[in-house]
Motif scaffolding. Structure first.
Motif, mmCIF file in Angstrom:
data_model
loop_
_atom_site.group_PDB
_atom_site.id
_atom_site.type_symbol
_atom_site.label_atom_id
_atom_site.label_comp_id
_atom_site.label_asym_id
_atom_site.label_seq_id
_atom_site.Cartn_x
_atom_site.Cartn_y
_atom_site.Cartn_z
ATOM 1 N N GLY A 279 0.798 -1.221 0.000
ATOM 2 C CA GLY A 279 0.000 0.000 0.000
ATOM 3 C C GLY A 279 0.825 1.262 0.000
ATOM 4 O O GLY A 279 2.060 1.254 0.091
ATOM 5 N N ARG A 280 0.123 2.402 -0.050
ATOM 6 C CA ARG A 280 0.771 3.711 -0.045
ATOM 7 C C ARG A 280 0.954 4.257 1.364
ATOM 8 O O ARG A 280 1.570 5.303 1.547
ATOM 9 N N ALA A 281 0.378 3.578 2.363
ATOM 10 C CA ALA A 281 0.473 4.038 3.744
ATOM 11 C C ALA A 281 1.050 2.937 4.629
ATOM 12 O O ALA A 281 0.962 1.749 4.307
ATOM 13 N N SER A 282 1.640 3.352 5.744
ATOM 14 C CA SER A 282 2.213 2.398 6.699
ATOM 15 C C SER A 282 1.123 1.556 7.343
ATOM 16 O O SER A 282 -0.025 1.978 7.456
ATOM 17 N N ARG A 283 1.487 0.357 7.777
ATOM 18 C CA ARG A 283 0.582 -0.510 8.530
ATOM 19 C C ARG A 283 1.158 -0.706 9.931
ATOM 20 O O ARG A 283 2.340 -1.020 10.084
ATOM 21 N N TYR A 284 0.290 -0.550 10.930
ATOM 22 C CA TYR A 284 0.687 -0.724 12.329
ATOM 23 C C TYR A 284 0.019 -1.985 12.846
ATOM 24 O O TYR A 284 -1.210 -2.056 12.958
ATOM 25 N N LEU A 285 0.821 -3.005 13.168
ATOM 26 C CA LEU A 285 0.309 -4.286 13.624
ATOM 27 C C LEU A 285 0.281 -4.297 15.153
ATOM 28 O O LEU A 285 1.317 -4.217 15.808
ATOM 29 N N SER A 286 -0.913 -4.433 15.707
ATOM 30 C CA SER A 286 -1.070 -4.436 17.161
ATOM 31 C C SER A 286 -1.254 -5.842 17.725
ATOM 32 O O SER A 286 -1.328 -6.023 18.942
ATOM 33 N N ALA A 287 -1.351 -6.839 16.850
ATOM 34 C CA ALA A 287 -1.439 -8.245 17.252
ATOM 35 C C ALA A 287 -1.095 -9.086 16.029
ATOM 36 O O ALA A 287 -1.196 -8.616 14.888
ATOM 37 N N LEU A 288 -0.676 -10.328 16.264
ATOM 38 C CA LEU A 288 -0.348 -11.215 15.141
ATOM 39 C C LEU A 288 -0.441 -12.663 15.585
ATOM 40 O O LEU A 288 0.064 -13.033 16.647
ATOM 41 N N GLN A 289 -1.128 -13.465 14.789
ATOM 42 C CA GLN A 289 -1.233 -14.893 15.028
ATOM 43 C C GLN A 289 -0.925 -15.628 13.732
ATOM 44 O O GLN A 289 -1.412 -15.245 12.660
ATOM 45 N N GLU A 324 -0.171 -0.398 22.423
ATOM 46 C CA GLU A 324 0.906 0.530 22.739
ATOM 47 C C GLU A 324 2.291 -0.053 22.459
ATOM 48 O O GLU A 324 3.297 0.600 22.741
ATOM 49 N N CYS A 325 2.316 -1.241 21.919
ATOM 50 C CA CYS A 325 3.595 -1.883 21.592
ATOM 51 C C CYS A 325 3.411 -2.652 20.292
ATOM 52 O O CYS A 325 3.363 -3.878 20.276
ATOM 53 N N GLY A 326 3.277 -1.912 19.207
ATOM 54 C CA GLY A 326 3.003 -2.521 17.915
ATOM 55 C C GLY A 326 4.234 -2.629 17.045
ATOM 56 O O GLY A 326 5.371 -2.433 17.487
ATOM 57 N N PHE A 327 3.990 -2.911 15.781
ATOM 58 C CA PHE A 327 5.064 -3.198 14.834
ATOM 59 C C PHE A 327 4.679 -2.572 13.498
ATOM 60 O O PHE A 327 3.601 -2.829 12.974
ATOM 61 N N TYR A 328 5.561 -1.748 12.959
ATOM 62 C CA TYR A 328 5.269 -1.068 11.696
ATOM 63 C C TYR A 328 5.863 -1.809 10.506
ATOM 64 O O TYR A 328 7.015 -2.240 10.533
ATOM 65 N N VAL A 329 5.037 -1.941 9.458
ATOM 66 C CA VAL A 329 5.506 -2.321 8.129
ATOM 67 C C VAL A 329 5.074 -1.161 7.233
ATOM 68 O O VAL A 329 3.903 -1.029 6.888
ATOM 69 N N ARG A 330 6.009 -0.321 6.895
ATOM 70 C CA ARG A 330 5.653 0.915 6.212
ATOM 71 C C ARG A 330 5.540 0.695 4.704
ATOM 72 O O ARG A 330 5.753 -0.391 4.187
ATOM 73 N N ARG A 331 5.204 1.758 4.038
ATOM 74 C CA ARG A 331 4.994 1.776 2.595
ATOM 75 C C ARG A 331 6.121 1.062 1.855
ATOM 76 O O ARG A 331 7.280 1.446 1.905
ATOM 77 N N GLY A 332 5.770 -0.002 1.151
ATOM 78 C CA GLY A 332 6.737 -0.719 0.325
ATOM 79 C C GLY A 332 7.734 -1.573 1.079
ATOM 80 O O GLY A 332 8.653 -2.129 0.469
ATOM 81 N N GLN A 333 7.585 -1.723 2.382
ATOM 82 C CA GLN A 333 8.548 -2.499 3.158
ATOM 83 C C GLN A 333 8.152 -3.975 3.242
ATOM 84 O O GLN A 333 6.976 -4.326 3.130
ATOM 85 N N THR A 334 9.162 -4.809 3.466
ATOM 86 C CA THR A 334 8.960 -6.227 3.736
ATOM 87 C C THR A 334 9.524 -6.545 5.116
ATOM 88 O O THR A 334 10.680 -6.245 5.401
#
Length: 382
Positions: A279-289, A324-334
């Protein structure tokens, strides 16, 4: 002229007021506006204090409409990019400062405290919301409201964005336009390449030399200030406010493209899954399974890492994630997800992620372990 530089706005600056004038303003509208900024790299064309200029300027414009007084900006914030000369403070220090500031303002007679960050990481935004909610619960006469200006932009959205993001970015169209409106003398567009597709460290979007607009910046700041002023006046009148509604709208409209499972690679005792943000915007992951062939993987054994430029590269276990303790995958990142080693061959992989602490998304794909390495998507201009 922007209300942020009007005489009405200037006389509402807490640090410039004398006791008689400050007392009169508080008596008329007991609203305290608290801006939070950073000292953070914002590309070659913007100063380190961008977030403070944005927060302070917006709050001055809101106060000119709704009343109250505006505190000087603080530069103590967390969750900053890992870039040269950037100062990023601990969450504990940020929380302590905000908590004590709100308590002191309530003690001095303010009935509404608006804490607005010009710095947009959602871990900080959720921290501010929690601290303000706790302060409100502890003092019935107080309404404290924590937010980021991106929420005010998101509130006006009616559907998915077209083109470059206009809700929030980092040093690209949005922030450069806001700075052209608020502090144009500090914007150095000539330090950006004369190429619309050029990448610049610290700029998360297309080259703002070709996208930013002072006129749009003025319109955007004024619209956000008008909305925030109405909300503060409503809080003073005892009206209810859903302070997560804007974040839900933001996720719905600004993150339409799903994350992609880009591949799986063996790595000794681990298998590395690749999670790509198209996407064109960052993604903030607040949980993951993670589920492999229908079986859930222990979240303490799922480790996320983002080693893209500007990121810390520090690993974090899925079990540690939260609002309050998430993980960013920003624009174009892997990003990579390390899980216990899988046998070679095909596997059904399903990943369910929490988005910004307000929504969830599941992505799945049949992946072959042991295939050739996946091409890197990450760049210096995510």
């Amino acid at each position: 002229m922007l209300e942020t530089v009007s005489p009405e706005a200037v006389v509402r600056r807490y640090e410039r007021l004398h006791p008689a004038e400050l007392g009169a303003l508080v008596a008329a509208a007991p609203i305290a506006w608290v801006p939070i900024g950073t000292l953070e790299h914002h590309g070659p064309h913007l100063p380190f204090g961008v977030d403070a200029f944005e927060a302070h300027g917006l709050l001055l414009a809101a106060a000119a409409r709704a009343g109250g007084v505006v505190l000087p900006p603080t530069y103590v914030a967390s969750g900053c990019l890992e870039m040269d000369f950037t100062l990023s403070f601990s969450r504990e220090l940020v929380e302590a400062q905000v908590r004590e500031t709100v308590a002191l303002l309530a003690r001095r007679g303010f009935r509404v405290v608006v804490v607005l960050t010009g710095h947009g990481p959602l871990d900080l935004v959720h921290l501010l919301k929690r601290v303000c909610a706790q302060a409100t619960a502890a003092q019935p006469q107080l309404r404290a409201y924590g937010l980021c200006w991106l929420e005010l932009n998101a509130a006006a959205m009616t559907g998915p964005e077209d083109g470059e993001p206009r809700v929030v970015d980092h040093a690209a169209l949005v922030e450069t336009s806001w700075m052209l409106a608020l502090a144009p003398e500090l914007v150095r567009l000539d330090r950006l390449a004369d190429d619309p597709e050029a990448a610049h460290a610290g700029v998360y979007g297309r080259n703002p030399r070709f996208t930013a607009s002072s006129d749009w910046g003025r319109e955007s700041v004024d619209a956000a200030a008008a909305l925030l002023a109405r909300r503060a006046s409503g809080l003073l009148a005892g009206e209810p406010l859903d302070d997560l509604a804007d974040l839900r709208r933001f996720v719905e409209c600004s993150w339409p493209e799903p994350l992609e499972l880009a591949g799986a690679q063996p790595d000794g005792e681990r298998t590395r899954l690749h999670l790509y943000n198209p996407g064109r915007a960052s993604r903030y992951l607040s949980a993951l399974q993670v589920e492999i062939d229908g079986a859930a993987v222990d979240p303490t054994r799922v480790v996320l890492t983002n080693s893209s430029p500007g990121e810390t590269g520090e690993p974090i276990a899925a079990a540690q994630l939260g609002k309050e303790c998430g993980f960013y995958v920003r624009r174009g990142q892997t990003a990579t997800l390390a899980i216990p080693a899988l046998q070679s061959g095909e596997h059904d992989v399903r990943i369910t992620v929490g988005l910004a602490g307000v929504d969830r998304l599941a992505v799945g794909r049949r992946l072959t372990v042991g295939s050739a390495p996946v091409p890197a998507h990450s760049s210096a201009n995510p």
